[in-house]
Motif scaffolding. Structure first.
Motif, PDB file in Angstrom:
ATOM      1  N   THR A 182       1.190  -3.839  -2.128  1.00 12.30           N
ATOM      2  CA  THR A 182       1.631  -5.032  -2.480  1.00 12.30           C
ATOM      3  C   THR A 182       0.656  -6.262  -1.762  1.00 12.30           C
ATOM      4  N   ASP A 183       0.239  -5.787  -0.457  1.00  9.10           N
ATOM      5  CA  ASP A 183      -0.719  -6.885   0.401  1.00  9.10           C
ATOM      6  C   ASP A 183      -1.820  -7.061  -0.611  1.00  9.10           C
ATOM      7  N   LEU A 184      -2.490  -5.981  -0.975  1.00 10.29           N
ATOM      8  CA  LEU A 184      -3.891  -6.133  -1.606  1.00 10.29           C
ATOM      9  C   LEU A 184      -3.605  -6.781  -3.049  1.00 10.29           C
ATOM     10  N   LYS A 207       7.939  -3.371  -0.620  1.00 10.57           N
ATOM     11  CA  LYS A 207       7.830  -4.943  -0.932  1.00 10.57           C
ATOM     12  C   LYS A 207       6.944  -5.361   0.172  1.00 10.57           C
ATOM     13  N   LYS A 208       6.705  -4.932   1.234  1.00  9.91           N
ATOM     14  CA  LYS A 208       5.880  -5.449   2.144  1.00  9.91           C
ATOM     15  C   LYS A 208       4.719  -4.597   2.409  1.00  9.91           C
ATOM     16  N   GLY A 209       4.467  -3.571   1.646  1.00  4.68           N
ATOM     17  CA  GLY A 209       3.514  -2.406   1.859  1.00  4.68           C
ATOM     18  C   GLY A 209       2.254  -2.809   1.554  1.00  4.68           C
ATOM     19  N   ALA A 210       1.235  -1.897   1.902  1.00  2.09           N
ATOM     20  CA  ALA A 210      -0.347  -2.193   1.851  1.00  2.09           C
ATOM     21  C   ALA A 210      -0.609  -2.614   0.548  1.00  2.09           C
ATOM     22  N   ARG A 238      -1.964  -9.226  -3.618  1.00  2.17           N
ATOM     23  CA  ARG A 238      -1.747 -10.823  -3.581  1.00  2.17           C
ATOM     24  C   ARG A 238      -3.045 -11.244  -4.045  1.00  2.17           C
ATOM     25  N   GLN A 289     -11.382  -1.559  -2.307  1.00  8.29           N
ATOM     26  CA  GLN A 289     -10.185  -1.815  -1.387  1.00  8.29           C
ATOM     27  C   GLN A 289      -9.114  -0.623  -1.650  1.00  8.29           C
ATOM     28  N   LEU A 336      -7.471   2.320  -0.339  1.00  9.80           N
ATOM     29  CA  LEU A 336      -6.149   2.613   0.059  1.00  9.80           C
ATOM     30  C   LEU A 336      -5.748   4.051  -0.354  1.00  9.80           C
ATOM     31  N   SER A 346       5.925   1.598   3.729  1.00  9.95           N
ATOM     32  CA  SER A 346       4.483   0.931   4.487  1.00  9.95           C
ATOM     33  C   SER A 346       3.455   0.792   3.256  1.00  9.95           C
TER      34      SER A 346
END
Lengths: 828, 337
Positions: free
Chosen positions: B45-47, B40-43, B49, B9, B13, B36
């Protein structure tokens, strides 16, 4: 004084050319106005010799002549004069000659005979008065010579200063020339032969006041035949600028020019036996030679006989005793009169004559008998007759003497700044007839009229001043003579290196700063007349507020009455302006007429007025502007002069003197010049003035551009300079702003509200108008006035309560005084 | 999550991000992409998690890979920003371009009048020799304008001044600035060095070189031992100051009742206009005038001069007719700026 050089040369040898002489005299202080050749207009006129004079075949009154004008050149000329004969030399005008009367000589047929020129009379040449006969020249006149060379005369015109009456004569000029060239002056007095009746047998002389007439001399010449003076005399007088009258009168004028001594000739028959020199009786009348009947004054000095006044002494003779064709005996009066008395009489009767001009400047006592004798000699030579024995003399002992004037050569050196040794000073003075001698004892030196200084004999020289130098009275006069004779050009320039005065502020500093600012703002400086017309001050009525109201009072111009001239040159300039606006507006209108659709002018100048304490003067700055300010680029809107633009200028200008303008409504009657709805007083500390648009009322203004005018006093502003401003560091706390919006009823002036705000809210460092409108949400005529107050508290929130209190006090008192209501208040 | 899946992933990305970044054309888009992807709320950071479920030994591997991906995306962003920035700048410049070669619109031109300017020039020259300006009154009386200047009533020298009188007896418009000499001497102790500029009036018909209103500048120096030579020196400097370094002066005797000796001064400044022009009158202050000014002529001497401002202004500016000076025609005045 016009000096024919041939006459000067009779008295002193002159080797210089007329131009060299003129330069030399000018550098000696005798300013030569011009050098001219009298007779230079005689072009194409030559000396000719009459070879034959014979009858004209067809006309009795004409003669045919053959006249030779060169070795082989003979002309046939027809002539109408009867005084010609073969062998004479005569002036011949050739074909093409332009006569003084404007005629041009052309080849002409005269009763069938061609004339190749014209023989000239004295009158035709404008050389003598004789128009009847041809001017007969000397038998030795060189044939063919241009007439201007032969009869012409070099004349120099000297501007004689009022202190040198002695130079109003050929003799006086000869003395100055002698000092330049070193040649001696040779005046050969003419001798007379007396015969017959003694003057005192038939005449008596009395002088009432020797102070007014220190010396009067009378002579008589009997058996004269009045006619024309000799041609040469007439021409000489003409060259000197005088008209020839008759042999007798010309004799008096001739001696006046030669010696500077006016005399007068009376017809003996018209004069009684008792000559009386006295003051005129009140309302006594006298017809003077110009045939004007004059009413005399008790202070006019007259020559009278037992029947009445014969002449206005020193000014003009009387018509009743004028010498004429029938005169056979003349009385010559040669006198010295008090200069002031003659000057006053001449002024009173507006009669300035060559004689009065000379009498005013003072006369030498010795010259009275000399001139009487010289005139008598000339009359008997030119008009025949015999000089009667002796003379009448009111005071034979009244003679001019050398005046001994002690002076300090060291003081002369100190005034001039050049080490001219005493002996050199003495020799320079000797060259103009002032002989110096040593002084044997300490003597007083005349410094001024009232001041004498005693000096030691070793430090003095004695100047023996001849009687004709009446101008030399004081030591400084001697210094001028020495400097003049030494030569001003010989004095080396030095710079004064002594004490300097202490610092004084320049009174022009503020004015020059304002002028520079205005020029940078696009306003051009004007200088207009201080003397204006009633029409101008009427049409452009001087704003009352500026000339006599409260505003004027602030600069000392209160109750300023108009100052009018007693002897104006014209009605256009007969009074002094009080305000600058009328004359400046006049110039703005002139520019508009010349096509200036926009422009801006300013003037810094004076206004004048009369107050109880005498005349007053004040300095004003006036600005007038109209049309566009500078050019707009394509597509841009131009800035146009209006009230606000003028106010920006006023703020900039007054800011130079650290003052801030306030605008207040005009008080009734402040101005009829300004638009009542678009004008205001300018106030504030140190400022007084008016600003506004030109009143559109008068017809000539309706078509005019919108002129914006302002004028204010500089007196209050000048007091602020030179001013050193104090620095204010940027505050550490932020400023506090409060906005207040008031609804103001119609007719309330914003200037009044702002003034009240400043007064009621003293904590505010600034009060500005940030908003002004009418319409939505407001009653008819009502306006919303938004005022922004700026405060600078030392700490945040430190003054909150006090600020609120003051603002409340303001809105309350505005409500009371102007019926305003609060629309909103907002803190920021 | 499996280590391998997460690694995949992250790689995806990186690849997708680089493609998006390469397609972005504006700085604003890049700014948005940046946050994005990396914010902080970007892709990214998302991954990341999911990292909590990994084993302790896998975590550093993923951390290292995530850093690698972040660096790569940042590099792509930066290089794309440079390109887009340059493009945007040139587009802006192209957009803002106008023709700057059009003629400048004319400002409102103002100028200073030759008369006050000439007075000012004289003030500056004389100022360097210690002379300050003083200003007298223009409405004068007969006593100060004439009598105290050694011009008695009924003296023929009065003819030199044709006078305009006020209706009030004894009052007149000053015919010259010389009464200022008396007023200055009475007000100031020597040493005195002043110039007195101002308007004067005479009963005189107007022509090309005369007017009934004109301006003069009077100069006055009173000190101990002042000489005629000093006057020459000062006036030489004044002439050079006004007419240039080549100007020459000629001093010849003149006549004024208030100076003795008196001087008339001519100036010549070479060139085509050569010849002598009389520009001023001067002299040593007459002892009577010193006395009337309250100064003892035995201890002090002085010189004074008076010059006609209009004449000098005309000579300096090439104005042929005096009347033009009072016409105030803007077409002439603007030429003087």
């Amino acid at each position: 004084m016009r000096i024919p050089l041939s006459w000067l040369r009779e008295l002193v040898d002159v080797q210089l050319t007329p131009e060299q002489l003129a330069d030399a005299l000018t550098l000696r202080g005798l300013e030569v106005r011009g050098v001219e050749r009298w007779g230079s207009a005689w072009n194409k006129m030559v000396v000719g010799e009459l070879l034959e004079v014979g009858p004209h075949p067809r006309a009795d009154r004409l003669q045919l002549t053959k006249v030779r004008i060169g070795k082989d050149q003979v002309l046939e000329v027809v002539c109408g004069a009867r005084n010609i004969a073969a062998g004479q030399r005569v002036p011949v005008a050739l074909i093409g000659a332009l006569m003084p009367d404007g005629r041009t000589i052309e080849r002409a047929e005269k009763m069938g005979v061609a004339s190749e020129g014209m023989l000239c009379s004295g009158a035709e040449l404008d050389a003598t008065d004789d128009g009847d006969g041809i001017l007969i020249l000397d038998a030795k006149a060189p044939l063919g010579t241009p007439l201007s060379d032969y009869l012409g005369e070099d004349v120099i015109d000297v501007d004689v200063k009022p202190n040198r009456g002695d130079l109003l004569s050929i003799l006086g000029l000869a003395r100055e020339v002698a000092a330049i060239t070193g040649a001696p002056v040779n005046y050969h007095a003419r001798s007379i032969t007396e015969s017959g009746e003694k003057v005192s047998d038939g005449l008596s002389l009395s002088v009432d006041d020797a102070g007014l007439a220190p010396r009067v001399v009378l002579r008589v010449v009997d058996g004269v035949k009045v006619g024309a003076a000799p041609d040469a005399v007439q021409m000489r007088l003409k060259a000197a600028g005088l008209r020839s009258i008759s042999n007798v009168v010309d004799a008096t004028n001739y001696i006046m020019l030669e010696l500077g001594k006016p005399t007068h000739a009376f017809d003996r028959r018209a004069v009684g036996a008792k000559i009386h020199v006295r003051l005129a009786k009140r309302d006594e009348t006298l017809e003077t030679l110009d045939h004007v009947s004059r009413t005399l004054d008790g202070s006019d000095l007259v020559i009278a006989d037992e029947r009445g006044a014969l002449a206005l002494a020193g000014v003009m003779g009387g018509a009743s005793s004028e010498v004429g064709d029938q005169t056979s005996s003349v009385i010559i009066e040669s006198a010295v009169f008090a200069p002031t008395s003659i000057r006053r009489s001449a002024q009173r009767h507006s009669l300035r004559s060559e004689a009065s001009h000379r009498f005013e400047r003072g006369q030498e006592l010795d010259l009275a008998p000399v001139a009487a004798e010289q005139v008598a000699a000339l009359i008997s030579a030119w008009a025949g007759g015999s000089v009667c024995a002796g003379s009448l003399d009111s005071d034979p002992k009244a003679i001019g003497t050398l005046r001994a004037l002690p002076f300090r050569p060291a003081r002369v050196r100190s005034l001039i700044g050049v080490e001219i040794p005493s002996q050199k000073q003495a020799s320079l003075l000797a060259s103009i007839g002032i002989q110096c001698s040593d002084v044997t004892a300490a003597s007083p030196v005349q410094v001024t009229r009232t001041r004498t200084v005693n000096a030691e004999k070793g430090s003095l020289l004695l100047a023996n001043v001849p009687a004709w130098r009446r101008d030399i009275e004081f030591e400084a006069d001697i210094a001028e003579e020495v400097a003049r004779l030494y030569g001003y050009d010989q004095i080396p320039p030095t710079l004064p290196g002594r004490d300097l005065p202490g610092y004084r502020p320049q009174p022009t500093t503020l004015r020059d700063l304002l002028r520079a600012q205005l020029a940078a703002l696009g306003v051009s400086e004007a200088v207009t007349h201080a003397l204006v017309s009633e029409a101008l001050s009427d049409r452009h009525a001087e704003p009352v507020g500026l000339v006599s109201g409260e505003l004027a009072e602030s600069e000392g111009a209160a109750s300023s009455a108009l100052l009018a001239l007693a002897n104006p040159l014209s009605v256009d300039h007969d009074r002094l302006r009080r305000s600058l606006l009328p004359s400046l507006l006049d110039r703005a209108e002139a520019n508009a007429r010349y096509g200036a659709q926009s422009g801006a002018l300013f003037e810094v100048g004076r206004g004048y007025g009369g107050g109880s304490g005498g005349p007053q003067e004040w300095t004003r700055l006036a600005v007038i502007a109209w049309g566009e300010m500078g050019a707009a680029a394509p597509g841009e809107r131009p800035r146009v002069w209006d009230l606000n633009e003028m106010k920006r200028v006023i703020t900039l200008l007054t800011g130079v003197a650290d003052a801030s303008p306030r605008y207040l409504p005009l008080v009734d009657g402040d101005s009829t010049l300004l638009h009542p709805g678009r004008s205001a007083r300018i106030g504030g500390a140190g400022i007084a003035g008016l600003v506004g648009e030109l009143h559109p009322g008068a017809p000539e203004w309706r078509e005019a551009p919108r002129f914006i005018l302002a004028e204010f006093a500089l007196r209050g502003l000048s007091a602020g300079l030179p001013k050193v401003r104090q620095v204010t560091l940027p505050p550490t706390t932020p400023p506090v702003q409060r906005d207040v919006a008031l609804a103001a009823p119609a007719g309330v002036a914003v200037g009044d509200l702002v003034a009240l705000a400043r007064e009621a809210v003293p904590l505010a460092v600034r009060v500005e108008l940030f908003d002004l409108f009418s319409g939505a949400g407001l009653a008819e005529g009502e306006r919303s006035v938004g005022l922004r107050f700026t405060f600078q508290p030392p700490q945040a929130t430190a003054l909150d309560e006090a600020i609120s209190d003051q603002l409340a006090a303001f809105t309350t008192s505005a409500g009371k005084r102007f019926a305003t209501r609060v629309r909103g208040a907002e803190a920021e | 999550m499996e280590l391998a899946a997460l690694e995949k992933q992250l790689r995806t990305l990186q690849t997708e991000s680089t493609t998006k970044i390469g397609a972005a054309s504006s700085l604003a888009d890049l700014e948005e992409l940046g946050s994005s992807l990396l914010g902080k709320k970007g892709a990214l950071t998302d991954l990341l998690r999911g990292i909590g479920s990994l084993s302790a030994e896998d975590r550093p591997k993923i951390g290292a890979l995530a850093n690698e991906v972040r660096t790569a995306i940042e590099a792509a962003l930066e290089s794309r920003r440079t390109v887009a920035g340059a493009a945007e700048l040139s587009a802006r410049i192209a957009n803002e371009t106008e023709d700057a070669t059009t003629p400048g619109p004319l400002p409102a031109f103002g100028s200073l009048h030759p008369i006050p300017e000439t007075i000012s020039a004289i003030g500056q020259i004389m100022g360097s020799f210690g002379f300050t300006v003083a200003e007298g009154q223009e409405v004068e009386d007969d006593v100060t304008n004439f009598q105290l200047l050694n011009i008695p009533e009924d003296h023929p020298s009065r003819d030199l001044w044709d006078t305009l009188y006020l209706r009030e007896p004894g009052r007149l418009l000053r015919t010259h600035t010389s009464p200022g000499q008396i007023r200055t001497m009475r007000a100031v102790e020597p040493p005195i060095r002043v110039i007195l500029p101002g308007r004067c009036f005479r009963y005189e018909a107007v022509d090309a070189s005369h007017g009934f209103e004109f301006h003069q500048v009077e100069g006055l120096l009173v000190d101990r031992g002042t000489t005629l030579a000093d006057l020459k020196g000062i006036l030489d400097e004044l002439a050079r100051g006004l007419f240039g370094p080549a100007a020459r002066t000629r001093f010849r005797p003149g006549y004024y009742p208030f100076t003795e000796p008196s001087v008339a001064v001519d100036v010549s400044w070479g060139g085509s206009k050569d010849g002598w022009m009389t520009i001023l009158g001067a002299g040593m202050v007459h002892p009577i005038v010193l006395e009337n000014g309250g100064i003892d002529p035995e201890t002090h001497q002085g010189f004074a001069f008076g010059l006609g401002v209009e004449r000098i202004a005309m000579l300096r500016h090439g104005i042929p007719d005096l009347r033009a000076l009072l016409e105030n025609d803007l077409r002439m005045l603007r030429g003087l700026r």
